[in-house]
Design an enzyme around this catalytic site. Structure first.
Site, PDB file in Angstrom:
ATOM      1  N   LYS A  89       0.805  -1.228   0.000  1.00 55.07           N
ATOM      2  CA  LYS A  89       0.000   0.000   0.000  1.00 55.07           C
ATOM      3  C   LYS A  89       0.835   1.274   0.000  1.00 55.07           C
ATOM      4  O   LYS A  89       0.439   2.291  -0.548  1.00 55.07           O
ATOM      5  CB  LYS A  89      -0.947   0.010   1.199  1.00 55.07           C
ATOM      6  N   GLU A 111      -9.805   7.662   3.750  1.00 55.98           N
ATOM      7  CA  GLU A 111     -10.729   6.851   4.536  1.00 55.98           C
ATOM      8  C   GLU A 111     -10.113   5.473   4.647  1.00 55.98           C
ATOM      9  O   GLU A 111      -9.296   5.069   3.817  1.00 55.98           O
ATOM     10  CB  GLU A 111     -12.110   6.785   3.883  1.00 55.98           C
ATOM     11  N   SER A 377       1.347  -9.890  -1.154  1.00 59.55           N
ATOM     12  CA  SER A 377       1.043  -8.460  -0.961  1.00 59.55           C
ATOM     13  C   SER A 377       1.411  -7.915   0.407  1.00 59.55           C
ATOM     14  O   SER A 377       1.704  -6.732   0.542  1.00 59.55           O
ATOM     15  CB  SER A 377      -0.441  -8.217  -1.216  1.00 59.55           C
TER      16      SER A 377
HETATM   17  C1  LIG Z   1      -5.144  -3.816   1.526  1.00 57.37           C
HETATM   18  C2  LIG Z   1      -4.515  -5.095   1.225  1.00 57.37           C
HETATM   19  C3  LIG Z   1      -4.945  -5.888   0.137  1.00 57.37           C
HETATM   20  C4  LIG Z   1      -6.134  -5.553  -0.706  1.00 57.37           C
HETATM   21  O1  LIG Z   1      -6.038  -4.363  -1.412  1.00 57.37           O
HETATM   22  P1  LIG Z   1      -5.782  -4.338  -2.982  1.00 57.37           P
HETATM   23  O2  LIG Z   1      -6.052  -2.922  -3.346  1.00 57.37           O
HETATM   24  O3  LIG Z   1      -6.737  -5.291  -3.602  1.00 57.37           O
HETATM   25  O4  LIG Z   1      -4.376  -4.732  -3.202  1.00 57.37           O
HETATM   26  C5  LIG Z   1      -4.256  -7.061  -0.134  1.00 57.37           C
HETATM   27  N1  LIG Z   1      -3.216  -7.460   0.622  1.00 57.37           N
HETATM   28  C6  LIG Z   1      -2.783  -6.727   1.686  1.00 57.37           C
HETATM   29  C7  LIG Z   1      -1.637  -7.239   2.465  1.00 57.37           C
HETATM   30  C8  LIG Z   1      -3.417  -5.536   2.019  1.00 57.37           C
HETATM   31  O5  LIG Z   1      -2.983  -4.833   3.070  1.00 57.37           O
END
Ligand SMILES: *Cc1c(COP(=O)(O)O)cnc(C)c1O
Length: 393
Positions: A89, A111, A377
């Site tokens: 993020k 938000e 992610s």
């Molecule tokens: C916020 C988040 C997501 C989901 O958000 P996307 O915009 O779909 O990437 C996925 N994995 C993690 C670790 C997150 O913090």
């Protein structure tokens, strides 16, 4: 067919900017300037420097040997979990805070639902010494105490949204109201590839550093830039957009998007937007979203807070509708097992969102010499209590 946003922010039939008249000047200012600013050498230089020295990029592309052996294919993990703040993020919030500065803004609003985007926003505001207000539903504030504390420590003001269901969509309404009232000095940092044009395209471009790095790292390791497949979980879709971005127009690379099926796609408790969604408007964008017969947005559910979103970004709606992307839904149970398995096989505790992407290997089979890149992610520190409760640790 194009998989990128057109001039008006459309991906096929999805996207656009469905916003109240009062918000038009804000979005228009951004729309007229964002590409030009992103291409300025001084912007690029500062963005790249911060990604390197502050976020810790490039993140490794790691060959997961034991996981690969188990599923009899070649699995690489793109380690976004090693980014500062624990997930992808921050790539986007760094980009947007620099954008805000170039546009002469000196106040940031955002938000947040589970608080991850709020923390990533508060982080970059602290970094730049810019005032930060994060709107969050009153119920979410109560259930996400550690992230509320993080935001406060980072100097942000957390404002409670007390209307409606007191969750994310109410926080979004409050943020939009704030932006309408403060059009000149304030920038609204949206946290995924959602919202009115130009947000989905701008956020995808900031996150595209992920696939840019995968290309050069894979070239080094496998002597080829293109994997056979790239896999990512989809909440709003920003980590997926970043991982797919430089492969969208390369049909030889299979794109696999993984959604949260919660307790089962048809259980009434899920966030499997592409499977269940109909065309509608959410957050200023025309896309696929879960709704009742008369068009009310359905409350989504997933064990993973980051995938618990009733819509999906317009790029992903188009990837689904056009058939360019393969969409797979994974239940809570499947994700939790896959998360634990990564711990045992590779010594990596993944975020539960990322565990959804890892869970596809049980049923989706690949060839032995396929190269499959999974975007990891985020890391699982934030999910420890969930893992503890689920596995009775
Ligand atoms: C916020 C988040 C997501 C989901 O958000 P996307 O915009 O779909 O990437 C996925 N994995 C993690 C670790 C997150 O913090």
């Amino acid at each position: 067919m194009s998989y990128h946003a057109d001039e008006k922010g459309y991906y096929g039939e999805f996207g656009g900017a469905f916003i109240p008249e009062m918000l038009y000047p804000n979005c228009e200012e951004l729309r007229q300037n964002y590409i030009q600013i992103m291409e300025e050498p001084s912007f690029k230089q500062e963005f790249q420097q911060l990604l390197k020295d502050y976020v810790g990029r490039p993140t490794p592309l790691y060959f997961a040997k034991r996981l690969s052996e188990k599923f009899n294919t070649k699995i690489y993990l793109k380690r976004e979990d090693l980014c500062h703040t624990g997930a992808h993020k921050v790539n986007n919030t760094i980009g947007q805070i620099l954008m805000a500065k170039k546009l002469g803004k000196h106040r940031i609003i955002a938000e947040t639902g589970a608080g991850q985007h709020g923390v990533a926003t508060a982080t970059v505001c602290a970094l730049m010494g810019i005032e930060c207000v994060v709107y969050m539903g009153e119920i979410d504030i109560a259930r996400q105490a550690p992230n509320v504390a993080r935001m406060k420590m980072l100097g942000a003001e957390v404002r409670a949204a007390k209307s409606g269901s007191k969750t994310l969509k109410d926080a979004t309404n409050e943020a939009i109201r704030d932006w309408i009232n403060n059009p000149v000095d304030t920038h609204y940092i949206i946290g995924s590839v959602v919202g009115p044009h130009p947000y989905p395209d701008m956020v995808a471009r900031f996150q595209s550093v992920i696939s840019e790095e995968i290309k050069s790292q894979l070239l080094e390791k496998e002597d080829r830039e293109n994997p056979d497949y790239v896999v990512a979980c989809v909440g709003g879709g920003s980590n997926a957009a970043g991982a797919f971005y430089h492969y969208l127009d390369t049909p030889e690379v299979g794109i696999i998007a993984v959604e949260a099926a919660g307790k089962g796609i048809h259980s009434g408790e899920s966030a499997a937007t592409s499977a269940l969604g109909k065309v509608g408007i959410i957050h200023g964008s025309k896309t696929l979203l879960m709704q009742t017969a008369d068009g009310q947005i359905t409350e989504p559910y997933s064990i993973s807070a980051g995938l618990d979103y009733p819509g999906v970004g317009p790029m992903h709606a188009h990837l689904y509708k056009s058939g360019r992307g393969e969409f797979i839904s994974i239940t809570d149970d499947e994700a939790m097992q896959a998360g634990l398995e990564l711990c045992k096989l590779e010594g990596i505790i993944p975020a539960i969102e990322s565990s959804h992407a890892l869970a596809i290997f049980e049923d989706r089979k690949f060839k032995e010499d396929d190269v499959v890149v999974v975007n990891l992610s985020g890391r699982g520190d934030k999910d420890l209590q969930n893992y503890i409760d689920y596995f009775k640790l």
